[in-house]
Write a protein that holds these residues in place. Structure first.
Motif, PDB file in Angstrom:
ATOM      1  N   LEU A 144      12.980  -1.130  11.149  1.00  0.00           N
ATOM      2  CA  LEU A 144      12.405  -2.466  10.952  1.00  0.00           C
ATOM      3  C   LEU A 144      11.450  -2.462   9.769  1.00  0.00           C
ATOM      4  O   LEU A 144      11.523  -3.316   8.874  1.00  0.00           O
ATOM      5  CB  LEU A 144      11.663  -2.852  12.244  1.00  0.00           C
ATOM      6  N   MET A 145      10.579  -1.482   9.732  1.00  0.00           N
ATOM      7  CA  MET A 145       9.565  -1.413   8.678  1.00  0.00           C
ATOM      8  C   MET A 145      10.202  -1.105   7.322  1.00  0.00           C
ATOM      9  O   MET A 145       9.806  -1.656   6.305  1.00  0.00           O
ATOM     10  CB  MET A 145       8.536  -0.332   9.017  1.00  0.00           C
ATOM     11  N   ALA A 146      11.208  -0.221   7.354  1.00  0.00           N
ATOM     12  CA  ALA A 146      11.887   0.113   6.103  1.00  0.00           C
ATOM     13  C   ALA A 146      12.548  -1.139   5.521  1.00  0.00           C
ATOM     14  O   ALA A 146      12.494  -1.399   4.310  1.00  0.00           O
ATOM     15  CB  ALA A 146      12.932   1.189   6.353  1.00  0.00           C
ATOM     16  N   GLU A 147      13.111  -1.932   6.423  1.00  0.00           N
ATOM     17  CA  GLU A 147      13.780  -3.162   5.982  1.00  0.00           C
ATOM     18  C   GLU A 147      12.772  -4.135   5.374  1.00  0.00           C
ATOM     19  O   GLU A 147      13.000  -4.714   4.310  1.00  0.00           O
ATOM     20  CB  GLU A 147      14.485  -3.794   7.183  1.00  0.00           C
ATOM     21  N   ILE A 148      11.653  -4.278   6.072  1.00  0.00           N
ATOM     22  CA  ILE A 148      10.618  -5.183   5.556  1.00  0.00           C
ATOM     23  C   ILE A 148      10.099  -4.694   4.205  1.00  0.00           C
ATOM     24  O   ILE A 148       9.923  -5.473   3.271  1.00  0.00           O
ATOM     25  CB  ILE A 148       9.458  -5.310   6.573  1.00  0.00           C
TER      26      ILE A 148
END
Lengths: 291, 383
Positions: A144-148
């Motif tokens: 999730l964080m990598a995507e953001i």
């Protein structure tokens, strides 16, 4: 004369130093700098080192080249279960295009931080809005964080001239009413566990006790069996001893045993015998001749 | 001077970052001594004296320059302690990282930042956080760290300490969020600490902080105060479970030996019975055999003797009523209920009652006999 001359030289040196200080500048390893001439960008590609500018014409603006932090305030967000939570996140960024950065923020780093914080929170809101609490807390946080981060980089690099190194959620807090329901659930779970333990204890206890009782019965009945066998053996041995002895003269045995029986049977004053005087015993009672 | 007054308190205009360039005191001492010596050489002489510098009467430029050069030269000395590293920027550009010892770098050109490399510092984070099973847990975590790469620590990240705090918070919550509550508070505490350490180090490396995490300790992880009661009750329930089992075991440990003892008693009693029965059989048999031997020698007499003795014993120990019913189907009334009254009552009563009863009976019998019989009848009662 001498004094005046020396004073003049000293003044000259001081003025020189002043001019130098207004024109020479060092760009450090930790800095990015832009040079402005009357407000427009002249140069942005400073490597660390010593440079000169024309005082009063050029203006120098420096920015931090190191990795910096966007620490936004905790934000209320709704998740897919329509429950509120307070999400506190931070992001790490680095200026990589100082010219673009200067233009986008009008020279104020705080603007960049504010813009980034808004964008991060918007993205988090979008992501968290389609996930439930469990997914947010324990799901694919890394992905999730990598995507953001990736998503934010696409805009931040072109718009702000900064590179987003990392976006992380620091903490997710539940509002009191949600916390209370979590606590309720936790309590219920514990109560279940406690009951389970006590029941298991009772079960094990019952099992051990029953087993002990069974063993007791087994031990005692086994002992009874052996005891009866022993008694039987004793009786048998006694019987064979008796038989061996008595069979030598059964009639005499009958006689002597009968006597013993009479003796044993009538030995109490309350026993009442009605005797006829013509029995063998009273033979001489009536008649000394015994007729 | 506009900036950088001698004495180390480095206030240069391109400030930024933390600085700690105070020269050690012995250096100041040295500097002062040098200045005194120089003053002794040059400054002590009157300005109009002939000699020495040669350009007497004019302003002593060479002297000023020499003094400035010496002061500047001394100013550039600094000492790096054994546990420190010094990051040197030359005209803003990274130049080198110096280890312990006495160093000289040109002031104003070089910029020196010293950092302590060996001091292990502790970062502590506490708070309530969510676990994988959507429970809340109270955690206290301690991170011990030191600066591993002075260059990164000084040059690459704006606020390494704050970065550490934030990374710790995030890493811990991430790890706790992927563990169950029970895992965090009991079984997997070391795992949580180890995972947090790995993750935290990843973050710190990503942010180029130059910080190396030595130890991560999960000093405390427990259920929140609000549900502590329920958790305590589980502990109590576990104790209850053990206690119940122990009590049952104690019961078993008591019952079974007692049963064994009783079993042994039964066996012993049976053995005793057997011994008794056999022994008495042997005794009786022996007695009989002995008697038989004698009997066989004189059967008639012995038999007679035995018979008489026995009957005598019987007669002497019982109550008797002699009844002569010869030639008579005469009705005879014997109040047997009265006669037997003595039985079942106490001995004292018997002694009181029996003689009267027996007398009465005897009397009646005698009367009856007298009135009825032709030949003399007697009844007698012997006590």
């Amino acid at each position: 004369m001498n004094n005046n001359k020396s004073l003049f030289v000293i003044a000259l040196i001081l003025i020189g130093l002043l001019v130098l200080s207004g024109s020479a500048f060092v760009v450090k390893e930790t800095e990015r700098a832009v040079l402005l001439r009357f407000g427009e960008l002249v140069r942005t590609d400073y490597k660390p080192g010593l440079y000169f500018k024309i005082p009063l014409v050029h203006e120098l603006r420096k920015f931090d080249a190191r990795i910096q932090t966007v620490d936004s305030q905790p934000v209320r967000m709704l998740n897919s279960e329509n429950k509120f939570m307070m999400v506190d996140s931070y992001a790490k960024f680095r200026i990589f295009d100082v010219g673009r950065f200067y233009v986008a923020t009008r020279g104020d780093e705080r603007n960049a931080v504010r813009l980034l914080a808004e964008q991060i929170n918007n993205r988090l809101r979008n992501q968290f809005g389609v996930r439930d609490l469990h997914e947010v807390v324990s799901g694919q946080r890394d992905e999730l964080m990598a995507e953001i981060t990736k998503n934010l980089n696409e805009t931040a690099q072109t718009d702000l001239g900064v590179e987003i190194v990392d976006v992380r959620v620091k903490r997710i807090d539940l509002p009191p009413e949600v916390s209370e329901s979590v606590f309720q659930r936790m309590r219920a779970g514990r109560e279940l566990e406690a009951r389970d333990h006590r029941a298991k204890g009772a079960e094990a206890s019952e099992r051990v006790r029953a087993n002990a009782d069974r063993q007791r019965v087994v031990i005692e009945s086994e002992a009874y069996r052996k005891a009866e066998e022993l008694r039987g053996a004793g009786d048998a041995e006694a019987a064979s001893i008796y038989a061996n002895a008595y069979s030598k003269d059964p009639e005499f045995y009958r006689f002597s045993r009968s006597l013993t029986a009479y003796r044993e049977s009538f030995k109490d004053k309350t026993d009442m015998l009605l005797v006829e005087p013509d029995s063998e015993f009273f033979r001489y009672l009536k008649d000394p001749g015994g007729k | 001077m506009a900036w950088n007054e001698p004495g180390g308190n480095n206030k240069d205009p391109w400030g930024g970052g933390n600085r700690n360039n105070d020269g050690p005191p012995d250096l100041d001492e040295l500097l002062r001594k040098m200045q005194q010596k120089l003053n002794g050489l040059f400054g002590g002489k009157p300005s109009d004296s002939q000699g020495g510098s040669g350009n007497g009467g004019s302003f002593p430029w060479s002297l000023v320059l020499i003094v400035l050069a010496v002061v500047y030269g001394l100013w550039g000395f600094y000492q790096v302690e054994a546990n420190e590293s010094a990051v040197v920027l030359r005209l803003g550009k990274y130049h080198s990282t110096e280890s312990s010892g006495l160093h000289w770098n040109p002031p104003l050109i070089d910029h020196v930042t010293k950092v302590n490399m060996t001091e292990v510092r502790t970062e502590r984070t506490t708070g309530q956080m969510l676990t994988e099973d959507a429970s809340i847990v109270d955690v206290v975590l301690q991170v011990q760290w030191h600066i591993d790469d002075a260059e990164s620590f000084v040059l690459r990240v704006a606020d390494p300490l704050k970065s550490l705090q934030e990374a710790t918070d995030s890493a811990l919550r991430h790890v706790v969020g992927s563990q169950t509550l029970n895992g965090v508070i009991s079984q997997n505490r070391t795992q949580v600490a180890a995972d947090t350490q790995v993750r935290l180090q990843e973050y710190l490396d990503l942010y180029i902080t130059g910080i190396r995490v030595d130890v991560v300790n999960l000093t405390d992880a427990k259920a929140p105060r609000e549900v502590q009661d329920a958790f305590d009750d589980v502990v109590r329930a576990r104790e209850d479970e053990v206690r119940l089992q122990n009590e049952a075991q104690a019961y078993a440990n008591q019952v079974i030996p007692v049963a064994r003892g009783q079993a042994q008693r039964m066996l012993e009693e049976a053995e005793a019975y057997k011994s008794r029965v056999v022994a008495s059989a042997r005794g009786e048999a022996a007695r009989f055999t002995a008697l038989l031997k004698e009997y066989q020698l004189a059967p008639g007499v012995t038999r007679e003797r035995m018979y008489l003795e026995t009957v005598q014993d019987v007669m002497s120990n019982t109550s008797k009523v002699m009844v002569d019913v010869e030639g008579g189907n005469n009705m005879m009334y014997l109040p047997l209920d009265k006669l037997g009254q003595g039985s079942g009552t106490s001995a004292a009563q018997r002694q009181q009652v029996s003689p009267q009863v027996v007398d009465e009976i005897s009397q009646r019998v005698i009367n009856q006999l007298r009135t009825e019989a032709a030949n003399t009848r007697r009844s007698r009662e012997v006590r």
